[in-house]
Enzyme design. Structure first.
Site, PDB file in Angstrom:
ATOM      1  N   ILE A  75       0.826  -1.215   0.000  1.00  9.53           N
ATOM      2  CA  ILE A  75       0.000   0.000   0.000  1.00  9.53           C
ATOM      3  C   ILE A  75       0.854   1.257   0.000  1.00  9.53           C
ATOM      4  O   ILE A  75       0.346   2.355  -0.245  1.00  9.53           O
ATOM      5  CB  ILE A  75      -0.961   0.023   1.204  1.00  9.53           C
ATOM      6  CG1 ILE A  75      -0.187  -0.027   2.527  1.00  9.53           C
ATOM      7  CG2 ILE A  75      -1.957  -1.130   1.111  1.00  9.53           C
ATOM      8  CD1 ILE A  75      -1.069   0.132   3.754  1.00  9.53           C
ATOM      9  N   LEU A  98      13.441   2.909   2.487  1.00 10.30           N
ATOM     10  CA  LEU A  98      13.946   1.879   3.392  1.00 10.30           C
ATOM     11  C   LEU A  98      12.987   0.719   3.594  1.00 10.30           C
ATOM     12  O   LEU A  98      13.402  -0.337   4.077  1.00 10.30           O
ATOM     13  CB  LEU A  98      14.272   2.500   4.764  1.00 10.30           C
ATOM     14  CG  LEU A  98      15.327   3.607   4.770  1.00 10.30           C
ATOM     15  CD1 LEU A  98      15.574   4.092   6.182  1.00 10.30           C
ATOM     16  CD2 LEU A  98      16.619   3.120   4.136  1.00 10.30           C
ATOM     17  N   GLY A  99      11.724   0.883   3.283  1.00  8.75           N
ATOM     18  CA  GLY A  99      10.765  -0.184   3.534  1.00  8.75           C
ATOM     19  C   GLY A  99       9.479   0.012   2.772  1.00  8.75           C
ATOM     20  O   GLY A  99       9.296   1.009   2.074  1.00  8.75           O
ATOM     21  N   GLN A 100       8.588  -0.957   2.897  1.00 13.57           N
ATOM     22  CA  GLN A 100       7.278  -0.900   2.250  1.00 13.57           C
ATOM     23  C   GLN A 100       6.260  -1.551   3.160  1.00 13.57           C
ATOM     24  O   GLN A 100       6.605  -2.342   4.040  1.00 13.57           O
ATOM     25  CB  GLN A 100       7.328  -1.602   0.888  1.00 13.57           C
ATOM     26  CG  GLN A 100       7.898  -2.992   0.940  1.00 13.57           C
ATOM     27  CD  GLN A 100       8.546  -3.381  -0.388  1.00 13.57           C
ATOM     28  OE1 GLN A 100       9.307  -2.629  -0.970  1.00 13.57           O
ATOM     29  NE2 GLN A 100       8.210  -4.586  -0.846  1.00 13.57           N
ATOM     30  N   LYS A 119       5.023  -3.664   8.024  1.00 11.28           N
ATOM     31  CA  LYS A 119       6.104  -2.864   7.447  1.00 11.28           C
ATOM     32  C   LYS A 119       7.340  -3.748   7.287  1.00 11.28           C
ATOM     33  O   LYS A 119       7.813  -4.338   8.278  1.00 11.28           O
ATOM     34  CB  LYS A 119       6.397  -1.675   8.357  1.00 11.28           C
ATOM     35  CG  LYS A 119       7.383  -0.668   7.803  1.00 11.28           C
ATOM     36  CD  LYS A 119       7.481   0.515   8.759  1.00 11.28           C
ATOM     37  CE  LYS A 119       8.474   1.561   8.273  1.00 11.28           C
ATOM     38  NZ  LYS A 119       8.546   2.713   9.200  1.00 11.28           N
ATOM     39  N   ASP A 167       8.607  13.140  12.310  1.00 11.05           N
ATOM     40  CA  ASP A 167       8.374  13.234  10.862  1.00 11.05           C
ATOM     41  C   ASP A 167       6.901  13.549  10.597  1.00 11.05           C
ATOM     42  O   ASP A 167       6.155  12.731  10.052  1.00 11.05           O
ATOM     43  CB  ASP A 167       8.761  11.906  10.205  1.00 11.05           C
ATOM     44  CG  ASP A 167       8.953  12.040   8.707  1.00 11.05           C
ATOM     45  OD1 ASP A 167       9.018  13.184   8.220  1.00 11.05           O
ATOM     46  OD2 ASP A 167       9.042  11.007   8.024  1.00 11.05           O
TER      47      ASP A 167
END
Length: 580
Positions: free
Chosen positions: A123, A128-130, A144, A279
């Site tokens: 999604i 660094l990640g998905q 994650k 963030d």
């Protein structure tokens, strides 16, 4: 093999940054090997900033993260670079499912055995990640997954960055060189922490516990048994992206109240709790129909020690009271401004910042504009912005940018002032001021008794002609050295000219030619001392005219970091979900 990859990456990095290095080299000497320095305009800096942005995007995930960190460091880069890098978005295509599956199965076991259901389509994807969605015990979760193979790439890039620093520092001032060297260490620490999903889970859980009694703040629950260093499984919570004003309006959400809730949440995290989500761009914030705010992605999070917390409170109280001296004292104590900085000049900067930021009502100025002016001066003065404070400043300005997107009339200072008053900070500041004033009064009374005898002894020495004064002269700009060099060269030139003439008349041509060459060399050296730009000038300082000229060159008086609140977004969809 790892070292070989690092060398290869180092060559690629140098090649990508070569146009910038060449430009910076020509700034020092117009024709590289010779010539004077050249003036760098705001437009030239902005063009180079675009080149830097393209280079970071080309170099990939590690350098995208580096660019995001650089956008929080006005002590390293000028304003034009900060503005361009503020638009840097951490969005890259997701890795193939087969590669992500191997990571999950290496950490947790077979996907179909661990999860009741698992959606193979990610999604969201970042450097660094998905993130994927899945089901656990009839509950929808967000999973994650660290990008496959990212560890070796990051380590190779970190080595390349470390090897590149000695080259880059040759093209910047001493203050920026020191900041760059520390920035490399800070970045290595930050990106390794961000890749550690166990740490992210701990930070998320701690912050969630701090808001356990706040129904307006929603933070996902971590499923620890389904998480590891490379996989983080959390509660899946949907919501409308906080910057999707039209959808929020259609759903009847009170946007002004959401803005206040968001600011109060960050004030609590930074001032009260000492641990904060670092963030807060719109892709990591969502709003539910009841007005509650959902926080995503705690990979970038930080801590604030008690000393910095106290100074942040003093800064906000100073801004609320329009007390320039209190603001400067707080910034100097935090390390944002150098103690050697000219307080009169910095007071002018702060006064201009407040004047530029005022609305019709004197209370409606915005902290981002004040911080923005301070950040502009940080690059001009040789000092380093503390790492945690850089995150805090970024959070403060980005959060306000998000709040103003929700409600253009939102008054950040009023909400902060009310919060500080409710928590008793303003009353405490008043008590401390009263106690400090009493101590100063007592010290002054004691001095009144001590001064007359000392003054009488000094006058007695004057009368006996026995008074000596010792003065230490600081010459940081080497003005006296330059004057002495000119005097010596002038005297030598004054004697060598008639000497050359005398030799020409009375001696042979060879002796006269040697003397003439020496005379010409001395004359050239003397001429060079007058041509050198920093000959007898002091270091440039900020003045009101400097700031007005800078604003006229393209800075609109605000800060680029504030605009990043509405520019840096993880995706453009109207619905926000857990993401990296």
């Amino acid at each position: 093999m790892a070292v070989l990859r690092s060398y290869r990456r180092f060559v690629v990095v140098v090649w990508q940054f070569f146009p910038l290095l060449w430009g910076w080299l020509r700034d020092r000497r117009r024709f590289v090997a010779f010539g004077g320095s050249r003036r760098v305009t705001a437009e030239m800096r902005r063009e180079r900033a675009r080149i830097l942005l393209d280079a970071l995007l080309t170099l990939g995930p590690t350098f995208i993260k580096l660019g995001q960190l650089l956008s929080t460091r006005p002590d390293v880069l000028p304003t034009e670079y900060i503005e361009e890098l503020a638009e840097l978005q951490d969005r890259v295509p997701p890795a193939d499912w087969a590669e992500a599956q191997r990571v999950i199965e290496d950490e947790l076991g077979p996907v179909d055995d661990v999860f009741d259901a698992f959606n193979r389509e990610s999604i969201s994807g970042a450097s660094l990640g998905q993130v994927y969605t899945a089901d656990v015990d009839d509950q929808q979760v967000a999973v994650k997954v660290r990008r496959p193979g990212i560890e070796s790439l990051v380590e190779a890039d970190l080595r390349a960055i470390r090897w590149s620093i000695p080259i880059v520092v040759r093209f910047v001032g001493q203050g920026q060189a020191f900041s760059l060297e520390n920035l490399a260490d800070e970045f290595a620490k930050t990106i390794r922490e961000e890749m550690d999903y166990s740490r992210e889970g701990r930070m998320l859980t701690e912050i969630r516990a701090n808001f356990a009694d706040e129904p307006d703040i929603v933070i996902p629950t971590v499923y620890e048994e389904y998480s590891s260093d490379r996989v983080l499984t959390m509660q899946y919570i949907e919501g409308t992206k906080i910057s999707d004003v039209d959808t929020l309006e259609r759903r009847g959400v009170d946007r002004s109240q959401v803005s206040e809730t968001l600011e109060r949440a960050y004030l609590q995290m930074i001032i009260e709790d000492g641990v904060f989500h670092a963030d807060p761009h719109p892709g990591n914030l969502a709003v539910q129909d009841d007005g509650s705010i959902v926080f995503y992605d705690f990979g970038m999070s930080g801590r604030v020690d008690s000393f910095i917390q106290d100074k942040i409170v003093e800064f906000y109280v100073g801004v609320a009271n329009q007390d320039i001296d209190a603001i400067l004292d707080a910034l100097i104590d935090m390390g944002t401004l150098s103690p050697e900085a000219d307080r009169a000049v910095m007071a002018d900067v702060m006064e201009l910042a407040i004047q530029d930021a005022r609305g019709e009502n004197i209370e409606t100025y915005r902290v981002q504009q004040i911080v923005g002016k301070v950040e502009d001066t940080i690059y001009e003065f040789p000092l380093r912005l503390p790492p945690n404070l850089a995150l805090v400043l970024r959070v403060a300005t980005v959060v306000e940018g998000v709040c103003v997107t929700l409600d253009p009339e939102f008054d950040f200072i009023t909400v902060a002032t009310d919060y500080l008053a409710e928590q008793g900070y303003r009353e405490e500041s008043i008590r401390q001021f009263a106690a400090g004033t009493a101590e100063e009064f007592q010290a002054a009374a004691t001095s009144v008794l001590r001064v007359p005898p000392k003054l009488e002894r000094a006058l007695d020495k004057v009368e006996r002609e026995d008074l000596y004064v010792r003065a230490d002269l600081e010459d940081s700009n080497r003005v006296i050295d330059a004057l002495a060099r000119r005097v010596v060269l002038g005297l030598v030139l004054a004697t060598s000219v008639p000497t050359t003439a005398f030799l020409y008349v009375t001696a042979d041509v060879t002796a006269a030619a040697i003397s003439g060459a020496f005379t010409a060399a001395v004359g050239a050296a003397l001429y060079k001392t007058f041509r050198r730009r920093n000959g007898l000038q002091a270091s440039p300082q900020f003045t009101r005219q400097n700031l007005r000229e800078r604003d006229g060159d393209g800075d609109d008086g605000g800060t680029a970091l504030a605009r990043s609140g509405s520019q840096i977004e993880a995706d453009d969809a109207g619905t926000a979900t857990n993401g990296d």
